[in-house]
Design an enzyme around this catalytic site. Structure first.
Site, PDB file in Angstrom:
ATOM      1  N   GLY A  45       0.998  -1.162   0.181  1.00  0.00           N
ATOM      2  CA  GLY A  45      -0.048  -0.026   0.107  1.00  0.00           C
ATOM      3  C   GLY A  45       0.675   1.162  -0.066  1.00  0.00           C
ATOM      4  N   CYS A 100       5.476  -0.382   7.132  1.00  0.00           N
ATOM      5  CA  CYS A 100       5.222   0.932   6.422  1.00  0.00           C
ATOM      6  C   CYS A 100       6.661   1.319   5.620  1.00  0.00           C
ATOM      7  CB  CYS A 100       5.027   1.854   7.447  1.00  0.00           C
ATOM      8  SG  CYS A 100       4.861   3.527   6.410  1.00  0.00           S
ATOM      9  N   HIS A 142      -4.792   2.022   7.619  1.00  0.00           N
ATOM     10  CA  HIS A 142      -3.233   2.328   7.946  1.00  0.00           C
ATOM     11  C   HIS A 142      -2.975   3.648   6.660  1.00  0.00           C
ATOM     12  CE1 HIS A 142       1.378   1.498   7.926  1.00  0.00           C
ATOM     13  NE2 HIS A 142       1.240   2.037   6.856  1.00  0.00           N
ATOM     14  N   GLU A 143      -3.453   3.385   5.507  1.00  0.00           N
ATOM     15  CA  GLU A 143      -3.191   4.507   4.433  1.00  0.00           C
ATOM     16  C   GLU A 143      -3.989   5.806   4.619  1.00  0.00           C
ATOM     17  OE1 GLU A 143      -0.728   4.032   2.746  1.00  0.00           O
ATOM     18  OE2 GLU A 143      -0.518   1.759   3.125  1.00  0.00           O
ATOM     19  N   HIS A 146      -2.012   7.996   6.935  1.00  0.00           N
ATOM     20  CA  HIS A 146      -1.062   8.752   6.283  1.00  0.00           C
ATOM     21  C   HIS A 146      -1.709   9.870   5.719  1.00  0.00           C
ATOM     22  CE1 HIS A 146       2.435   6.249   5.941  1.00  0.00           C
ATOM     23  NE2 HIS A 146       1.755   5.393   5.768  1.00  0.00           N
TER      24      HIS A 146
HETATM   25 CO    CO Z   1       2.379   3.454   5.726  1.00  0.00          CO
END
Ligand code: CO
Length: 175
Positions: A45, A100, A142-143, A146
């Site tokens: 990702g 990550c 998770h994305e 960001h």
């Molecule tokens: Co990440």
């Protein structure tokens, strides 16, 4: 084009990314660059801020098992492109070992919602809904983090975070 990954503690990773308003060829180029970069770095990702572009754009490579079940196929066809995502529902809880590309070689268990339902736009601006309670749910959480200027390491326990910072500094000195 393969881009350089923005690595922690680069302050750009703290930026809150902006909504995409124009769905034109420059957005498509960004998405294509992100795909090439993710594949080159063996990621599953990527958010656009990880290549230095603060827009609400992320991609996830959804692994599809091949017929013999041994190999996971990575291809453009099973890459999900998510623009301007919005959580409609987040329920339950689970833990998952995450990594990550912006914090290379660090893998740690973090707490997440089990189920998420999200509204998002594709590269042409069309609106879609997606829901999941497995890998995709974790990857989306998770994305999207960001896009809001946060990293999974912020979810570490106090002790794990201390240990991480110490080892990270040690590693930075070596390189
Ligand atoms: Co990440």
């Amino acid at each position: 084009m393969i881009k350089e990954i923005v690595v922690y503690p680069d302050r750009r990773l703290k930026l809150v990314s902006k909504e995409v308003e124009i769905f034109d060829s420059s957005l498509h180029t960004l998405l294509d660059d992100m795909y090439e970069t993710m594949i080159a770095k063996n990621g599953v990702g990527l958010a656009s801020i990880q290549i230095g572009i603060a827009q609400r754009v992320l991609i996830i490579n959804v692994p599809v098992k091949s017929e013999n079940e041994d190999v996971e196929i990575q291809s453009f066809e099973n890459t999900l492109e998510v623009i301007n995502p919005k959580f409609l529902e987040q329920t339950g809880s689970t833990t998952y070992t995450e990594g990550c590309l912006s914090v290379p070689e660090v893998f740690e268990e973090v707490d997440r919602y089990k189920y998420v339902k999200i509204e998002y736009q594709d590269r042409f601006g069309d609106i879609h809904l997606i829901e999941d309670d497995e890998f995709l749910s974790i990857a989306l959480q998770h994305e999207i983090e960001h896009l809001n200027g946060h990293l999974f390491i912020e979810k570490f326990s106090y002790i794990k975070r201390k240990k991480f910072e110490k080892e990270w500094k040690k590693r930075a000195k070596k390189s």
